[in-house]
Motif scaffolding. Structure first.
Motif, PDB file in Angstrom:
ATOM      1  N   HIS A   1      19.614  -2.256   0.731  1.00 45.13           N
ATOM      2  CA  HIS A   1      18.724  -1.095   0.977  1.00 45.13           C
ATOM      3  C   HIS A   1      19.123   0.098   0.110  1.00 45.13           C
ATOM      4  N   LEU A   2      20.426   0.324  -0.071  1.00 44.99           N
ATOM      5  CA  LEU A   2      20.857   1.417  -0.943  1.00 44.99           C
ATOM      6  C   LEU A   2      20.340   1.205  -2.363  1.00 44.99           C
ATOM      7  N   ALA A   3      20.446  -0.020  -2.864  1.00 47.42           N
ATOM      8  CA  ALA A   3      19.997  -0.310  -4.223  1.00 47.42           C
ATOM      9  C   ALA A   3      18.502  -0.066  -4.372  1.00 47.42           C
ATOM     10  N   ALA A   4      17.736  -0.444  -3.356  1.00 44.45           N
ATOM     11  CA  ALA A   4      16.290  -0.252  -3.420  1.00 44.45           C
ATOM     12  C   ALA A   4      15.902   1.215  -3.307  1.00 44.45           C
ATOM     13  N   SER A   5      16.786   2.029  -2.721  1.00 40.19           N
ATOM     14  CA  SER A   5      16.468   3.454  -2.561  1.00 40.19           C
ATOM     15  C   SER A   5      16.860   4.277  -3.785  1.00 40.19           C
ATOM     16  N   ALA A   6      17.680   3.711  -4.661  1.00 41.32           N
ATOM     17  CA  ALA A   6      18.220   4.484  -5.784  1.00 41.32           C
ATOM     18  C   ALA A   6      17.213   4.582  -6.929  1.00 41.32           C
ATOM     19  N   VAL A   7      17.195   5.741  -7.556  1.00 42.17           N
ATOM     20  CA  VAL A   7      16.342   5.962  -8.723  1.00 42.17           C
ATOM     21  C   VAL A   7      17.208   6.049  -9.973  1.00 42.17           C
ATOM     22  N   ASP A   8      18.199   6.906  -9.915  1.00 42.99           N
ATOM     23  CA  ASP A   8      19.083   7.134 -11.052  1.00 42.99           C
ATOM     24  C   ASP A   8      20.413   6.404 -10.826  1.00 42.99           C
ATOM     25  N   PRO A   9      21.212   6.264 -11.890  1.00 44.74           N
ATOM     26  CA  PRO A   9      22.547   5.666 -11.713  1.00 44.74           C
ATOM     27  C   PRO A   9      23.324   6.369 -10.621  1.00 44.74           C
ATOM     28  N   ASP A  10      23.997   5.578  -9.790  1.00 45.73           N
ATOM     29  CA  ASP A  10      24.721   6.115  -8.644  1.00 45.73           C
ATOM     30  C   ASP A  10      25.937   5.220  -8.420  1.00 45.73           C
ATOM     31  N   GLU A  11      27.108   5.759  -8.691  1.00 48.76           N
ATOM     32  CA  GLU A  11      28.323   4.951  -8.623  1.00 48.76           C
ATOM     33  C   GLU A  11      28.612   4.467  -7.205  1.00 48.76           C
TER      34      GLU A  11
ATOM     35  N   THR B   1       0.809  -1.224   0.000  1.00 46.24           N
ATOM     36  CA  THR B   1       0.000   0.000   0.000  1.00 46.24           C
ATOM     37  C   THR B   1       0.840   1.270   0.000  1.00 46.24           C
ATOM     38  N   ALA B   2       2.155   1.148   0.179  1.00 51.85           N
ATOM     39  CA  ALA B   2       3.024   2.326   0.140  1.00 51.85           C
ATOM     40  C   ALA B   2       3.333   2.705  -1.305  1.00 51.85           C
ATOM     41  N   THR B   3       3.601   3.975  -1.532  1.00 45.41           N
ATOM     42  CA  THR B   3       3.989   4.414  -2.868  1.00 45.41           C
ATOM     43  C   THR B   3       5.456   4.058  -3.121  1.00 45.41           C
ATOM     44  N   VAL B   4       5.857   4.127  -4.377  1.00 47.37           N
ATOM     45  CA  VAL B   4       7.249   3.845  -4.724  1.00 47.37           C
ATOM     46  C   VAL B   4       8.186   4.816  -4.010  1.00 47.37           C
ATOM     47  N   GLY B   5       7.820   6.077  -3.991  1.00 48.41           N
ATOM     48  CA  GLY B   5       8.659   7.069  -3.320  1.00 48.41           C
ATOM     49  C   GLY B   5       8.789   6.804  -1.828  1.00 48.41           C
ATOM     50  N   GLN B   6       7.698   6.410  -1.206  1.00 51.22           N
ATOM     51  CA  GLN B   6       7.741   6.100   0.225  1.00 51.22           C
ATOM     52  C   GLN B   6       8.650   4.907   0.509  1.00 51.22           C
ATOM     53  N   ARG B   7       8.588   3.893  -0.334  1.00 46.84           N
ATOM     54  CA  ARG B   7       9.446   2.718  -0.132  1.00 46.84           C
ATOM     55  C   ARG B   7      10.913   3.092  -0.303  1.00 46.84           C
ATOM     56  N   ARG B   8      11.219   3.923  -1.296  1.00 52.82           N
ATOM     57  CA  ARG B   8      12.614   4.335  -1.492  1.00 52.82           C
ATOM     58  C   ARG B   8      13.138   5.127  -0.309  1.00 52.82           C
ATOM     59  N   ALA B   9      12.314   6.015   0.204  1.00 51.13           N
ATOM     60  CA  ALA B   9      12.743   6.808   1.364  1.00 51.13           C
ATOM     61  C   ALA B   9      12.997   5.911   2.571  1.00 51.13           C
ATOM     62  N   ALA B  10      12.162   4.913   2.760  1.00 52.23           N
ATOM     63  CA  ALA B  10      12.338   3.995   3.882  1.00 52.23           C
ATOM     64  C   ALA B  10      13.622   3.176   3.716  1.00 52.23           C
TER      65      ALA B  10
END
Length: 927
Positions: free
Chosen positions: A365-375, A338-347
């Motif tokens: 957790h870092l991978a699940a929080s990332a949206v764009d490429p992040d080295e 029931t959470a939004t994608v943005g809420q899950r990333r923030a968590a």
């Protein structure tokens, strides 16, 4: 969930079974299996209460989906409360747990080694008080933990430890094949359903009551959760008249989904801060029901200020820790959905900080929080993959490397990480997955990348034995890297070099090897030291093998830092210089770990190496079993090259044992597949099978023809790995067919080539060949003495017995029958122990010709078991009890006990007298 005031409704039959489970004598395991909400957790609670009443110590753990990819996460959770007992274990088991619990460094244990250590730990913990282990939601346990728990569960009989596992039906897991007894938990009967509903919700409108009973279909969770939802919906009888529940279009939706709607409505009524707390807890795997008392990998997120969620039935309070826990796994999963994608990333971002000291959890957790490429995130995932690989979790490593590639900021880094993922996938036996990964890296209009060449060549080699086109591909890829101006070693180049060497080994062709040598010579320092070892050991050990033994030993000095495929390649090098035995215990411990979730391809080769050493040291029954296991594994993964490689070793073993019909069947299978493909490594093995089978049958002419198909007499064909290995075969066959000049010429060639310096086995057979072909009696006696007293004689009993047989025959003709009895007796005894009737009968025939109808030393040594004799031989060769134990997989104390019994049987009182007692038995006892 069907408990009312401590009473379970409609579970009399299950309670009776579980009561017997708790009170029964001895340890045992049981699986409770049922649908979501059917009441497994309530039954687990009931058993825990029963066990506590019976003075058991109860330890609980729960699988959570968030941790299902973390290697050993479930086992950490289960064993953490027993942490204080670990220091009381013996050194070997304590070291295993030091690695698993992160208290120390070391090689990751195999499933068997870890399972045995866990059994020891449980036995110790239960020595004062019986122990009950309760695992809920076992389907979410990680694969590594499931393997260990299954191993332990099958071996609990006889102790005071019990294991109870709850599994959700319809969710596949490794427990499905764990062969543990099961109790199926089904829906409640109509009568029990009515009783439970009426006790919890008396006075319901009859139409609502009927609708809920129909919708719940005997599911206790639904019977408890649907009524308040219906009443809060405010549609009461009107809704029931239409045959529907609030929020549903109809009754065709599966019950778990309908229950998620129920929980979703409650979650939606909460404030933002509470929902945030619930989401962080759900994504970090906070348990449902009673929480565990500790967590080995670190503390999970603690939900705070969540009383509102507890008040509406979403959370409970753990009585031991005082922490909030989810009331049911469906609540946890509904929170996430029931959470939004943005809420899950923030968590996930918050949780990555919480677990900043845990490489693997932080990366996930870092991978699940990332949206764009992040080295930075990609690098963290890469580090987590390295950690997983070293712990035998290659499947997890593939997933994390793939995600790291997706998050890479440059095409070069993305390509490199996809190549790494493909490489690990290939090693894990996922050939299709490896090809998919490299195909995803090929941009339109660009040439095939080195990683793509590596993967496609690897697949072609192992799936179909293609040595010619793969060699051309790999040579060209390496040349392109060199010509492109590479100045430093890199992972892709090293992998291509190692694959080229593997292809060259299988081709066993002089031209192919010379091309490889020239190319690798041009690379200079770009080639790693280990690759130089492979180059010298895998190709022409006769000309390049001197000193390899010391280099292998140095490279394997720190096994903890080596990836499984590096250990495997170095093991192959050790085989070529006949020093494999000292590394076999580690290989055997590692195989079980890698077969399940690790480097499966490496495990296949490790099994080959274990089998080869078992063949060498005379453990032929064990070698047969290892070979069959290898065959099953290689066939199940479609590694055709390894399938035929295994057939070849099984054929060679059958030939040595006198099962010549089976040997020739396997020889034909291998030759028919390998010869058209130019896989010289296997065609040479096929010729070796023919040579050995003919020698075993006494058909020396056929043996000679097979042997010279491998190498001509008086020379050792370049890059023919079987050429030095058939030295004794060619010499014996030549002598028995009257080709004495060729036999002598070949023995002298071995001496001139310096084979005794290459390996201990080659030293043994070189001295034996020189003794057999010597015309000077003094030289013959000296060489036979060198061979029979060589330290390697105990490690290569088949070759040693053949040399003794030849010595006995020579003595009978030169010094008389009595002089021949000693070596002939020892040869006959060894052949009998090995289990090769034709060779044993040949030795007995020579004994009869020497004037005795039974093996002369049998009366003296009859009391020695095969194991005692092997230990005595090794001790006579100068090995310590610890070294013998490592070789035979026994404790030093057990070795000492065996020797204590051996000494009086041999009539000696010290270790120093063993050699004489075993090889110089007095004449009056050889009658």
């Amino acid at each position: 969930m069907e408990s009312i005031d401590g009473a379970l409704i409609g579970r009399e039959a299950e309670q009776e079974v579980l009561s017997g489970f708790v009170t029964a004598t001895g340890g045992r395991a049981l699986v409770l299996r049922g649908d979501t909400g059917v009441g497994k957790s309530a039954l687990l609670d009931h058993v825990a209460d029963l066990a506590s009443g019976e003075e058991h110590r109860v330890i609980r753990a729960a699988g959570v989906e968030a941790e299902s990819e973390l290697p050993f996460a479930g086992l950490h959770q289960l064993l953490y409360p027993l942490f204080p007992y670990i220091d009381q274990l013996d050194d070997s088991h304590r070291r295993v747990f030091d690695v698993v619990f992160g208290r120390g460094e070391g090689a990751p244990p195999s499933v068997m080694a870890l399972g045995i250590a866990v059994l020891d730990l449980l036995s110790l913990a239960a020595s004062r008080k019986p122990l009950l282990l309760v695992l809920d939601d076992g389907q979410w346990f990680d694969t590594s933990s499931i393997e260990v728990c299954g191993f332990v569960g099958r071996r609990l009989s006889g102790g005071t430890v019990k294991l109870l596992i709850g599994l959700r039906s319809g969710v596949p897991s490794g427990f499905d094949t764990a062969a543990l007894p099961q109790l199926l938990v089904t829906a409640l009967s109509e009568k029990a359903s009515e009783q439970l509903l009426d006790m919890r919700n008396p006075g319901l409108d009859p139409r609502i009551r009927r609708l809920i009973l129909d919708e719940a279909q005997g599911n206790p969770l639904a019977l408890l959760e649907l009524p308040p939802h219906v009443m809060r919906g405010g549609r009461g009888p009107a809704a029931s008249n239409r045959g529907e529940l609030p929020g549903y279009a109809g009754t065709g939706i599966p019950l778990p989904v309908r229950l998620q709607h129920v929980y979703g409505a409650r979650i939606g009524s909460l404030g933002d801060a509470v929902r945030t707390e619930l989401l962080r807890g759900a994504l970090d795997g906070v348990g449902a029901g009673t929480a565990t008392t500790g967590h080995a990998r670190g503390t999970r997120y603690r939900m705070v200020d969540a009383d509102e969620a507890a008040a509406c039935g979403l959370l409970d309070m753990d009585p031991l820790s005082g922490d909030f826990v989810f009331r049911h796994p469906l609540v946890r999963s509904t929170v996430v959905q029931t959470a939004t994608v943005g809420q899950r990333r923030a968590a996930h971002a918050v949780l990555a900080h919480v677990h900043r000291k845990d490489v693997e959890r932080r990366a996930i957790h870092l991978a699940a929080s990332a949206v764009d490429p992040d080295e930075q995130v990609a690098a963290a995932l890469e580090a987590a993959a390295d950690s997983a690989t070293l712990r035998g979790a290659s499947l997890a490593a593939v997933s994390w490397l793939t995600r790291a590639a997706e998050l890479s900021e440059s095409h070069e880094e993305r390509s490199r990480r996809l190549g790494d993922a493909a490489f690990v996938a290939g090693q894990a036996g996922l050939l299709d997955r490896a090809q998919q990964l490299v195909r995803s890296d090929i941009a339109s209009g660009t040439s095939e990348s080195p990683a793509a060449v590596l993967t496609s060549a690897y697949v072609a080699l192992y799936e179909d034995g293609d040595v010619w086109s793969t060699q051309r591909q790999v040579l060209a890829a390496i040349e392109n890297i060199r010509d492109g101006g590479a100045r430093e070693p890199n992972e892709v180049l090293t992998r291509l070099v190692n694959l080229l060497l593997a292809i060259s080994q299988y081709a066993s062709d002089e031209t192919s090897w010379e091309r490889a040598h020239v190319l690798l010579g041009s690379l200079g320092g770009l080639v790693s030291p280990n690759s130089r070892i492979y180059e010298d050991a895998w190709g022409d050990v006769v000309r390049r093998g001197t000193g390899v033994h010391e280099r292998v030993e140095s490279a394997l000095a720190d096994l903890r830092a080596l990836e499984p495929w590096e250990i495997t390649r170095l093991g192959v090098a050790a085989y070529h210089v006949d020093t494999l035995s000292q590394y076999r215990p580690y290989l055997q411990r590692t195989v079980d770990r890698e077969v399940e979730t690790g480097a499966v391809a490496s495990a296949m080769t490790m099994l080959h190496l274990v089998m080869l050493d078992q063949m060498a040291v005379g453990e032929w029954d064990e070698a047969e079993r290892t070979g069959q296991r290898t065959l099953d594994l290689t066939a199940s993964h479609d590694y055709a090259l390894f399938v035929h490689h295994t057939h070849a070793y099984l054929g060679l073993l059958a030939a040595m044992r006198g099962r010549t019909e089976r040997a020739r069947e396997l020889q034909a299978t291998v030759d028919t597949w390998a010869r058209p493909r130019g896989v010289g490594f296997l065609t040479q093995l096929a010729d070796a099978i023919g040579t050995t089978a003919a020698l075993t049958e006494g058909d020396y002419e056929a043996a000679y023809l097979h042997a010279i198909g491998i190498t001509p007499p008086g020379a050792f064909a370049p890059y023919a790995h079987q050429a030095p290995r058939t030295l004794l075969d060619l010499v014996e066959a030549a002598l028995h067919t009257g080709r004495t000049e060729q036999a002598r010429h070949h023995a002298l060639a071995a001496h001139r080539a310096g084979l005794p310096a290459v390996s201990p086995r080659l030293a043994l057979v070189t001295y034996g060949a020189l003794a057999m072909t010597a015309t000077d009696p003094t030289e013959a006696d000296d060489m036979f003495h060198r061979a029979e007293t060589h330290p390697a004689a105990a490690f290569f009993p088949f070759e040693s017995a053949r040399i003794r047989l030849a010595h006995g025959i020579r003595l009978r003709h030169t010094q008389g029958r009595k002089a021949a009895r000693r070596p002939l007796t020892l040869a006959a005894e060894t052949f009998e122990r090995l289990g090769t009737p034709p060779w044993a009968e040949r030795a007995r025939a020579e004994l009869r010709a020497a004037g005795t109808s039974t093996p002369a030393s049998t009366a003296h040594l009859a009391a020695l078991t095969w194991q005692e004799r092997r230990i005595a031989d090794l001790a006579a060769g100068g090995l310590t009890n610890k070294e013998i134990g490592a070789r035979m997989h026994l404790s030093p104390r057990t070795v000492g006990s065996h020797l204590y019994r051996v000494f009086p049987k041999l009539g000696i009182t010290s270790r120093a007298a063993l050699r004489d007692a075993l090889s110089n038995i007095p004449d009056d006892k050889n009658v």
